[in-house]
Enzyme design. Structure first.
Site, PDB file in Angstrom:
ATOM      1  N   HIS A  20     -14.153  -5.648  10.980  1.00 37.78           N
ATOM      2  CA  HIS A  20     -13.807  -4.332  11.519  1.00 37.78           C
ATOM      3  C   HIS A  20     -15.047  -3.540  11.864  1.00 37.78           C
ATOM      4  O   HIS A  20     -15.709  -3.011  10.966  1.00 37.78           O
ATOM      5  CB  HIS A  20     -13.034  -3.525  10.466  1.00 37.78           C
ATOM      6  CG  HIS A  20     -11.642  -3.966  10.247  1.00 37.78           C
ATOM      7  ND1 HIS A  20     -10.697  -3.136   9.673  1.00 37.78           N
ATOM      8  CD2 HIS A  20     -11.006  -5.126  10.507  1.00 37.78           C
ATOM      9  CE1 HIS A  20      -9.552  -3.773   9.595  1.00 37.78           C
ATOM     10  NE2 HIS A  20      -9.713  -4.975  10.093  1.00 37.78           N
ATOM     11  N   HIS A  38      -2.728 -10.782   8.718  1.00 34.35           N
ATOM     12  CA  HIS A  38      -3.244  -9.514   8.208  1.00 34.35           C
ATOM     13  C   HIS A  38      -4.139  -9.804   7.001  1.00 34.35           C
ATOM     14  O   HIS A  38      -3.821 -10.645   6.181  1.00 34.35           O
ATOM     15  CB  HIS A  38      -2.027  -8.671   7.802  1.00 34.35           C
ATOM     16  CG  HIS A  38      -2.298  -7.270   7.432  1.00 34.35           C
ATOM     17  ND1 HIS A  38      -1.436  -6.535   6.630  1.00 34.35           N
ATOM     18  CD2 HIS A  38      -3.322  -6.425   7.734  1.00 34.35           C
ATOM     19  CE1 HIS A  38      -1.918  -5.311   6.479  1.00 34.35           C
ATOM     20  NE2 HIS A  38      -3.051  -5.224   7.130  1.00 34.35           N
ATOM     21  N   GLU A  98      -7.802 -12.044   9.691  1.00 34.87           N
ATOM     22  CA  GLU A  98      -8.483 -10.761   9.462  1.00 34.87           C
ATOM     23  C   GLU A  98      -9.245 -10.841   8.131  1.00 34.87           C
ATOM     24  O   GLU A  98      -8.730 -11.383   7.152  1.00 34.87           O
ATOM     25  CB  GLU A  98      -7.463  -9.621   9.408  1.00 34.87           C
ATOM     26  CG  GLU A  98      -8.083  -8.249   9.150  1.00 34.87           C
ATOM     27  CD  GLU A  98      -7.052  -7.116   9.205  1.00 34.87           C
ATOM     28  OE1 GLU A  98      -7.468  -5.960   9.194  1.00 34.87           O
ATOM     29  OE2 GLU A  98      -5.837  -7.411   9.265  1.00 34.87           O
ATOM     30  N   ARG A 103       1.088 -11.740  13.003  1.00 30.45           N
ATOM     31  CA  ARG A 103       0.161 -11.242  11.982  1.00 30.45           C
ATOM     32  C   ARG A 103       0.779 -11.140  10.592  1.00 30.45           C
ATOM     33  O   ARG A 103       0.202 -10.549   9.684  1.00 30.45           O
ATOM     34  CB  ARG A 103      -0.370  -9.877  12.399  1.00 30.45           C
ATOM     35  CG  ARG A 103      -1.219  -9.988  13.607  1.00 30.45           C
ATOM     36  CD  ARG A 103      -2.354  -9.000  13.740  1.00 30.45           C
ATOM     37  NE  ARG A 103      -2.544  -7.978  12.755  1.00 30.45           N
ATOM     38  CZ  ARG A 103      -3.470  -8.052  11.783  1.00 30.45           C
ATOM     39  NH1 ARG A 103      -4.204  -9.137  11.676  1.00 30.45           N
ATOM     40  NH2 ARG A 103      -3.621  -7.063  10.929  1.00 30.45           N
ATOM     41  N   GLU A 110      -3.309  -5.137  19.265  1.00 29.86           N
ATOM     42  CA  GLU A 110      -2.468  -5.269  18.086  1.00 29.86           C
ATOM     43  C   GLU A 110      -1.498  -4.108  17.912  1.00 29.86           C
ATOM     44  O   GLU A 110      -1.869  -2.956  18.136  1.00 29.86           O
ATOM     45  CB  GLU A 110      -3.378  -5.349  16.855  1.00 29.86           C
ATOM     46  CG  GLU A 110      -2.674  -5.459  15.533  1.00 29.86           C
ATOM     47  CD  GLU A 110      -3.659  -5.528  14.384  1.00 29.86           C
ATOM     48  OE1 GLU A 110      -3.312  -5.056  13.299  1.00 29.86           O
ATOM     49  OE2 GLU A 110      -4.791  -6.040  14.620  1.00 29.86           O
ATOM     50  N   ARG A 123     -13.062  -6.616  15.583  1.00 31.73           N
ATOM     51  CA  ARG A 123     -12.097  -5.600  15.994  1.00 31.73           C
ATOM     52  C   ARG A 123     -12.852  -4.294  16.173  1.00 31.73           C
ATOM     53  O   ARG A 123     -13.674  -3.933  15.322  1.00 31.73           O
ATOM     54  CB  ARG A 123     -11.020  -5.439  14.917  1.00 31.73           C
ATOM     55  CG  ARG A 123      -9.860  -4.567  15.334  1.00 31.73           C
ATOM     56  CD  ARG A 123      -8.926  -4.283  14.171  1.00 31.73           C
ATOM     57  NE  ARG A 123      -9.404  -3.151  13.396  1.00 31.73           N
ATOM     58  CZ  ARG A 123      -8.641  -2.513  12.513  1.00 31.73           C
ATOM     59  NH1 ARG A 123      -7.411  -2.907  12.280  1.00 31.73           N
ATOM     60  NH2 ARG A 123      -9.126  -1.484  11.832  1.00 31.73           N
ATOM     61  N   GLU A 134       2.046  -7.409  10.987  1.00 33.18           N
ATOM     62  CA  GLU A 134       1.551  -7.155   9.633  1.00 33.18           C
ATOM     63  C   GLU A 134       2.576  -6.441   8.763  1.00 33.18           C
ATOM     64  O   GLU A 134       2.529  -6.522   7.537  1.00 33.18           O
ATOM     65  CB  GLU A 134       0.246  -6.367   9.675  1.00 33.18           C
ATOM     66  CG  GLU A 134       0.391  -4.949  10.156  1.00 33.18           C
ATOM     67  CD  GLU A 134      -0.948  -4.225  10.194  1.00 33.18           C
ATOM     68  OE1 GLU A 134      -1.018  -3.113   9.645  1.00 33.18           O
ATOM     69  OE2 GLU A 134      -1.897  -4.792  10.779  1.00 33.18           O
ATOM     70  N   HIS A 149      -2.133   0.344  16.359  1.00 34.46           N
ATOM     71  CA  HIS A 149      -1.478   0.813  15.140  1.00 34.46           C
ATOM     72  C   HIS A 149      -0.161   1.531  15.411  1.00 34.46           C
ATOM     73  O   HIS A 149       0.103   2.632  14.890  1.00 34.46           O
ATOM     74  CB  HIS A 149      -2.431   1.706  14.335  1.00 34.46           C
ATOM     75  CG  HIS A 149      -2.365   1.439  12.856  1.00 34.46           C
ATOM     76  ND1 HIS A 149      -1.694   2.273  12.002  1.00 34.46           N
ATOM     77  CD2 HIS A 149      -2.830   0.423  12.114  1.00 34.46           C
ATOM     78  CE1 HIS A 149      -1.771   1.778  10.775  1.00 34.46           C
ATOM     79  NE2 HIS A 149      -2.441   0.651  10.807  1.00 34.46           N
ATOM     80  N   ASP A 198      -6.377  -3.670   1.520  1.00 31.55           N
ATOM     81  CA  ASP A 198      -5.291  -3.343   0.598  1.00 31.55           C
ATOM     82  C   ASP A 198      -4.415  -4.550   0.296  1.00 31.55           C
ATOM     83  O   ASP A 198      -3.393  -4.427  -0.386  1.00 31.55           O
ATOM     84  CB  ASP A 198      -4.456  -2.168   1.100  1.00 31.55           C
ATOM     85  CG  ASP A 198      -3.947  -2.358   2.525  1.00 31.55           C
ATOM     86  OD1 ASP A 198      -2.812  -2.799   2.701  1.00 31.55           O
ATOM     87  OD2 ASP A 198      -4.721  -2.106   3.461  1.00 31.55           O
ATOM     88  N   TRP A 238       2.061   6.543  12.186  1.00 26.85           N
ATOM     89  CA  TRP A 238       0.628   6.478  11.800  1.00 26.85           C
ATOM     90  C   TRP A 238       0.087   5.146  12.124  1.00 26.85           C
ATOM     91  O   TRP A 238       0.741   4.116  11.913  1.00 26.85           O
ATOM     92  CB  TRP A 238       0.465   6.794  10.320  1.00 26.85           C
ATOM     93  CG  TRP A 238      -0.960   6.679   9.885  1.00 26.85           C
ATOM     94  CD1 TRP A 238      -1.981   7.548  10.159  1.00 26.85           C
ATOM     95  CD2 TRP A 238      -1.553   5.544   9.239  1.00 26.85           C
ATOM     96  NE1 TRP A 238      -3.150   7.072   9.685  1.00 26.85           N
ATOM     97  CE2 TRP A 238      -2.928   5.831   9.098  1.00 26.85           C
ATOM     98  CE3 TRP A 238      -1.041   4.345   8.726  1.00 26.85           C
ATOM     99  CZ2 TRP A 238      -3.808   4.962   8.491  1.00 26.85           C
ATOM    100  CZ3 TRP A 238      -1.904   3.447   8.125  1.00 26.85           C
ATOM    101  CH2 TRP A 238      -3.289   3.763   8.022  1.00 26.85           C
ATOM    102  N   TYR A 259      -6.896   6.351  13.441  1.00 28.69           N
ATOM    103  CA  TYR A 259      -6.741   5.149  12.606  1.00 28.69           C
ATOM    104  C   TYR A 259      -7.981   4.248  12.692  1.00 28.69           C
ATOM    105  O   TYR A 259      -8.571   4.081  13.752  1.00 28.69           O
ATOM    106  CB  TYR A 259      -5.538   4.304  13.037  1.00 28.69           C
ATOM    107  CG  TYR A 259      -5.670   2.940  12.429  1.00 28.69           C
ATOM    108  CD1 TYR A 259      -6.160   1.879  13.165  1.00 28.69           C
ATOM    109  CD2 TYR A 259      -5.475   2.777  11.058  1.00 28.69           C
ATOM    110  CE1 TYR A 259      -6.402   0.658  12.563  1.00 28.69           C
ATOM    111  CE2 TYR A 259      -5.717   1.564  10.453  1.00 28.69           C
ATOM    112  CZ  TYR A 259      -6.182   0.510  11.209  1.00 28.69           C
ATOM    113  OH  TYR A 259      -6.446  -0.675  10.607  1.00 28.69           O
ATOM    114  N   ASN A 312       0.804  -1.216   0.000  1.00 26.61           N
ATOM    115  CA  ASN A 312       0.000   0.000   0.000  1.00 26.61           C
ATOM    116  C   ASN A 312       0.843   1.275   0.000  1.00 26.61           C
ATOM    117  O   ASN A 312       1.707   1.459   0.855  1.00 26.61           O
ATOM    118  CB  ASN A 312      -0.929  -0.001   1.220  1.00 26.61           C
ATOM    119  CG  ASN A 312      -2.128   0.902   1.016  1.00 26.61           C
ATOM    120  OD1 ASN A 312      -2.277   1.509  -0.039  1.00 26.61           O
ATOM    121  ND2 ASN A 312      -2.990   0.973   2.019  1.00 26.61           N
ATOM    122  N   ASP A 315      -6.730  -2.458  17.517  1.00 27.90           N
ATOM    123  CA  ASP A 315      -5.466  -2.152  16.840  1.00 27.90           C
ATOM    124  C   ASP A 315      -4.957  -0.791  17.292  1.00 27.90           C
ATOM    125  O   ASP A 315      -5.580   0.233  17.008  1.00 27.90           O
ATOM    126  CB  ASP A 315      -5.702  -2.154  15.321  1.00 27.90           C
ATOM    127  CG  ASP A 315      -4.409  -2.167  14.520  1.00 27.90           C
ATOM    128  OD1 ASP A 315      -4.477  -2.488  13.304  1.00 27.90           O
ATOM    129  OD2 ASP A 315      -3.341  -1.856  15.090  1.00 27.90           O
TER     130      ASP A 315
END
Ligand code: CS2
Ligand code: MG
Length: 438
Positions: free
Chosen positions: A158, A348, A375, A319, A272, A183, A298, A248, A352, A438, A195, A73, A246
């Protein structure tokens, strides 16, 4: 101008969704004895049915094809170019049945090992060769991986929304669809964006602009808000539903320890990516303070990214997934190591990662001994149309296709109608302007 013996326009044309064949005369064919089946073509297909995807299609001289996902991505063209200029020419003339040798050839032969671009390119080749081997054997790939260890892969969806009341509605929708794991991501009061919270609850694509969108992050506001969210969710849905969250990559180890501890009363299945994982020993601090299970990986590309995390049992779920961790061949190696240390898989599966990656991951999910969760972020109808596939959702499980191979393909004509669009992932800054994760 030439690159690796290939006319540069070859690379350029791949960029805009058109495909280019590499002619047989330029092959460096090796590894195939006389009379053996050979790879005669490999196409790098870049398409954007709602979001960008990079797919490799390998063709053998007896007309069998295999596909592999190579989508990274926000860096899609880097992998497309790596494949076109540095991998495809090496494949032509090779024996497609030699999956392990081809993996080692591309990994050791690159000299410059590991990293997301190299390992996504190797993953695409590896996945395509497993697809071909399944088709030649007339078996779904999971049968070549040792057969089924379970009927289906338990998946999680999600549930996300700006406010807690809305996210409760989203969770209820997943429960009604038969999901056993969800999640949960909400907005954080005082932050314009965070996020995992998209516009319409189901489809969420973070790579939303050619130049990265900048968002502001506040750890204190987040740490203060999240425990209350899970208190509400647990009160509403009871103890059975598996809950995940998550972070993130946004906390330090001690902040993650504090969050993990504050969430213990709500019995999460996993927390996560609490911290960036370059410093593997940093997870010791989290382990010292909380029993909330940790999932990470991931962004991992090889077993070396998680060897210490697994062997010191600093995490509970790994993941890593097919497209970014070197394909089925290398991901199985990671899961085999994890099995020795009571670490389960939690691959993961964001939108994407293409349906080709998801199809391949499912063959591993149903065959490995230490499966945990998969996921499953649903792809858009446009994406599903470009990537016809045989896997299906049933009562909270994803079931792999029973067709020979992976049970997924790419419609190249349809793909050509969706040209690439530049799109980058967002970046995060702290209130004082400092760059953050991020
Ligand atoms: C996320 C991803 O699904 C997840 O767990 O971490 O959505 C991630 O942000 C994207 O795959 C990045 O491209
Ligand atoms: Mg994640």
């Amino acid at each position: 101008m030439e690159c690796g013996g290939h006319p540069m326009e070859t690379i350029a044309s791949v960029r805009y969704g058109r495909r280019e064949r590499v002619s047989l005369t330029e092959t460096t064919g090796s590894g195939a004895e006389e009379g053996h089946v050979r790879i005669v073509d490999a196409r790098v297909i870049v398409t954007c049915p709602g979001r960008n995807f990079v797919t490799l299609k390998v063709v053998t001289d007896d007309g069998v094809t295999g596909v592999g996902d190579a989508t990274l991505n926000g860096r899609e063209l880097a992998v497309a170019s790596y494949l076109t200029a540095h991998v495809v020419p090496l494949l032509i003339g090779r024996d497609p049945a030699r999956i392990e040798d081809t993996w080692q050839y591309l990994y050791r032969g690159a000299y410059w090992r590991r990293g997301p671009v190299t390992m996504s390119a190797i993953a695409a080749v590896d996945t395509a060769l497993w697809d071909i081997k399944g088709k030649v054997a007339g078996l779904p790939v999971y049968q070549l991986l040792g057969g089924r260890s379970r009927e289906g892969a338990t998946v999680y969806g999600h549930a996300n929304a700006p406010a807690v009341d809305e996210v409760l509605t989203e969770i209820a929708r997943y429960v009604a669809l038969g999901y056993r794991a969800v999640r949960v991501q909400t907005g954080v009061p005082g932050l314009a964006a965070t996020y995992g919270v998209g516009g319409d609850g189901q489809f969420y694509e973070p790579a939303d602009a050619a130049i990265p969108t900048e968002t502001v992050w506040d750890t204190d506001a987040y740490l203060h808000h999240v425990p209350g969210v899970f208190a509400r969710v647990r009160a509403e849905f009871g103890p059975q539903l598996k809950l995940l969250h998550d972070v993130h990559h946004r906390l330090t180890p001690i902040e993650a320890a504090r969050l993990g501890k504050s969430l213990e009363p709500y019995g999460l299945t996993w927390l996560e990516d609490p911290v960036p994982a370059e410093l593997q020993e940093g997870f010791r601090l989290i382990r010292q303070h909380t029993t909330t299970p940790i999932a990470v990986g991931e962004v991992f590309n090889s077993v070396w990214d998680c060897h210490q995390l697994i062997s010191e049992q600093l995490v509970d779920y790994i993941r890593a997934t097919v497209v970014h961790a070197g394909g089925i061949t290398h991901l199985r190696r990671i899961f085999d190591l994890a099995a020795l240390y009571h670490v389960r898989s939690g691959s993961h599966g964001a939108s994407d990662l293409s349906p080709v990656c998801l199809a391949a991951a499912l063959h591993l999910d149903v065959s490995i001994p230490n499966f945990g969760l998969q996921e499953y972020m649903r792809h858009t109808p446009d994406t599903d149309a470009v990537f016809p596939h045989g896997y299906r959702f049933d009562g909270g499980y994803l079931l792999p296709s029973e067709e020979p191979g992976l049970g997924v393909d790419i419609d190249e004509d349809l793909a050509a109608r969706h040209p690439y669009r530049p799109a980058s992932l967002p970046v995060n800054r702290l209130p004082d302007g400092s760059m953050h994760n991020w």
